[in-house]
Design a protein around this motif. Structure first.
Motif, PDB file in Angstrom:
ATOM      1  N   GLU A 140       0.818  -1.209   0.000  1.00 14.66           N
ATOM      2  CA  GLU A 140       0.000   0.000   0.000  1.00 14.66           C
ATOM      3  C   GLU A 140       0.855   1.263   0.000  1.00 14.66           C
ATOM      4  O   GLU A 140       0.465   2.279  -0.568  1.00 14.66           O
ATOM      5  CB  GLU A 140      -0.937  -0.008   1.204  1.00 14.66           C
ATOM      6  CG  GLU A 140      -1.978  -1.096   1.129  1.00 14.66           C
ATOM      7  CD  GLU A 140      -2.850  -1.147   2.362  1.00 14.66           C
ATOM      8  OE1 GLU A 140      -2.896  -0.158   3.122  1.00 14.66           O
ATOM      9  OE2 GLU A 140      -3.497  -2.187   2.569  1.00 14.66           O
ATOM     10  N   GLN A 141       2.028   1.214   0.634  1.00 17.75           N
ATOM     11  CA  GLN A 141       2.867   2.399   0.784  1.00 17.75           C
ATOM     12  C   GLN A 141       4.184   2.330   0.010  1.00 17.75           C
ATOM     13  O   GLN A 141       4.906   3.318  -0.059  1.00 17.75           O
ATOM     14  CB  GLN A 141       3.182   2.626   2.272  1.00 17.75           C
ATOM     15  CG  GLN A 141       1.959   2.784   3.145  1.00 17.75           C
ATOM     16  CD  GLN A 141       1.126   3.990   2.766  1.00 17.75           C
ATOM     17  OE1 GLN A 141       1.664   5.057   2.501  1.00 17.75           O
ATOM     18  NE2 GLN A 141      -0.187   3.831   2.736  1.00 17.75           N
TER      19      GLN A 141
ATOM     20  N   GLU B  75      10.389   8.281  -3.662  1.00 16.82           N
ATOM     21  CA  GLU B  75      11.700   8.102  -3.040  1.00 16.82           C
ATOM     22  C   GLU B  75      12.170   6.678  -3.334  1.00 16.82           C
ATOM     23  O   GLU B  75      11.365   5.738  -3.360  1.00 16.82           O
ATOM     24  CB  GLU B  75      11.599   8.299  -1.523  1.00 16.82           C
ATOM     25  CG  GLU B  75      12.914   8.075  -0.801  1.00 16.82           C
ATOM     26  CD  GLU B  75      12.798   8.295   0.691  1.00 16.82           C
ATOM     27  OE1 GLU B  75      13.632   9.027   1.234  1.00 16.82           O
ATOM     28  OE2 GLU B  75      11.875   7.729   1.307  1.00 16.82           O
ATOM     29  N   THR B  76      13.469   6.504  -3.555  1.00 15.00           N
ATOM     30  CA  THR B  76      14.046   5.185  -3.796  1.00 15.00           C
ATOM     31  C   THR B  76      15.090   4.885  -2.733  1.00 15.00           C
ATOM     32  O   THR B  76      15.967   5.708  -2.465  1.00 15.00           O
ATOM     33  CB  THR B  76      14.716   5.119  -5.187  1.00 15.00           C
ATOM     34  OG1 THR B  76      13.746   5.412  -6.186  1.00 15.00           O
ATOM     35  CG2 THR B  76      15.325   3.756  -5.436  1.00 15.00           C
TER      36      THR B  76
ATOM     37  N   ARG C  15      20.067   6.184  -1.246  1.00 14.53           N
ATOM     38  CA  ARG C  15      18.753   6.820  -1.239  1.00 14.53           C
ATOM     39  C   ARG C  15      18.714   7.903  -2.301  1.00 14.53           C
ATOM     40  O   ARG C  15      19.659   8.671  -2.446  1.00 14.53           O
ATOM     41  CB  ARG C  15      18.477   7.455   0.122  1.00 14.53           C
ATOM     42  CG  ARG C  15      17.130   8.162   0.216  1.00 14.53           C
ATOM     43  CD  ARG C  15      16.872   8.685   1.615  1.00 14.53           C
ATOM     44  NE  ARG C  15      17.595   9.910   1.881  1.00 14.53           N
ATOM     45  CZ  ARG C  15      17.070  11.135   1.751  1.00 14.53           C
ATOM     46  NH1 ARG C  15      15.822  11.282   1.336  1.00 14.53           N
ATOM     47  NH2 ARG C  15      17.789  12.191   2.006  1.00 14.53           N
ATOM     48  N   VAL C  16      17.617   7.941  -3.028  1.00 17.31           N
ATOM     49  CA  VAL C  16      17.353   9.029  -3.972  1.00 17.31           C
ATOM     50  C   VAL C  16      16.039   9.659  -3.527  1.00 17.31           C
ATOM     51  O   VAL C  16      14.981   9.032  -3.613  1.00 17.31           O
ATOM     52  CB  VAL C  16      17.246   8.521  -5.427  1.00 17.31           C
ATOM     53  CG1 VAL C  16      16.924   9.686  -6.366  1.00 17.31           C
ATOM     54  CG2 VAL C  16      18.521   7.801  -5.858  1.00 17.31           C
ATOM     55  N   PRO C  17      16.087  10.890  -2.993  1.00 17.40           N
ATOM     56  CA  PRO C  17      14.862  11.539  -2.524  1.00 17.40           C
ATOM     57  C   PRO C  17      13.876  11.796  -3.667  1.00 17.40           C
ATOM     58  O   PRO C  17      14.267  11.909  -4.834  1.00 17.40           O
ATOM     59  CB  PRO C  17      15.361  12.876  -1.953  1.00 17.40           C
ATOM     60  CG  PRO C  17      16.814  12.675  -1.692  1.00 17.40           C
ATOM     61  CD  PRO C  17      17.279  11.704  -2.734  1.00 17.40           C
TER      62      PRO C  17
ATOM     63  N   SER D 289       8.785   4.486  -2.614  1.00 15.78           N
ATOM     64  CA  SER D 289       7.642   4.936  -1.835  1.00 15.78           C
ATOM     65  C   SER D 289       7.285   6.338  -2.298  1.00 15.78           C
ATOM     66  O   SER D 289       8.159   7.224  -2.302  1.00 15.78           O
ATOM     67  CB  SER D 289       7.989   4.948  -0.355  1.00 15.78           C
ATOM     68  OG  SER D 289       6.881   5.384   0.401  1.00 15.78           O
ATOM     69  N   PRO D 290       6.040   6.570  -2.716  1.00 14.07           N
ATOM     70  CA  PRO D 290       4.958   5.609  -2.835  1.00 14.07           C
ATOM     71  C   PRO D 290       5.266   4.563  -3.902  1.00 14.07           C
ATOM     72  O   PRO D 290       6.222   4.695  -4.656  1.00 14.07           O
ATOM     73  CB  PRO D 290       3.746   6.473  -3.216  1.00 14.07           C
ATOM     74  CG  PRO D 290       4.312   7.698  -3.829  1.00 14.07           C
ATOM     75  CD  PRO D 290       5.652   7.900  -3.199  1.00 14.07           C
ATOM     76  N   PRO D 291       4.433   3.503  -3.990  1.00 15.29           N
ATOM     77  CA  PRO D 291       4.672   2.434  -4.953  1.00 15.29           C
ATOM     78  C   PRO D 291       4.679   2.957  -6.389  1.00 15.29           C
ATOM     79  O   PRO D 291       4.010   3.937  -6.694  1.00 15.29           O
ATOM     80  CB  PRO D 291       3.518   1.471  -4.736  1.00 15.29           C
ATOM     81  CG  PRO D 291       2.640   2.033  -3.699  1.00 15.29           C
ATOM     82  CD  PRO D 291       3.211   3.319  -3.221  1.00 15.29           C
TER      83      PRO D 291
END
Length: 105
Positions: free
Chosen positions: A26-27, A50-51, A78-80, A100-102
């Protein structure tokens, strides 16, 4: 709508850039980059998600907001959301990512 608690390897889907879409919640969603071959630098892009990633094998350079970082096995990254970024695979790469989100990308 039924909930997915498991996705078997035979049920994964593939995206346009070679990614394997694993499971979607869901998230967030999960994808795998499996044995991606070295290549030139990819065009800079920005995403609406975000990844978070983890390098299983291989090496790459990731540039986020103008900062270039070297990635090797065992490194997380992390990639914002909406951050300009690009990457270059230096050695055949396998990495798992959560968005996130999916996303289906």
């Amino acid at each position: 709508m039924t909930s997915s608690y498991k996705v078997s390897q035979s049920d994964t889907t593939h995206g346009p850039e070679g990614e394997h879409h694993l499971i979607r919640g869901e998230q967030s969603s999960m994808r795998l980059w499996h044995r991606e071959e070295p290549s030139g630098e990819k065009p800079e892009t920005m995403n609406e998600y975000e990844t978070l990633g983890y390098v299983i094998e291989g090496r790459a350079e990731l540039t986020v907001d103008g900062q270039t970082i070297a990635l090797a096995p065992g490194d997380s990254y992390r990639v914002p959301m909406n951050a300009p970024h690009t990457y270059r695979i230096l050695e055949t790469l396998t990495a798992v990512e959560v968005t996130s989100p999916p996303t289906e990308k």
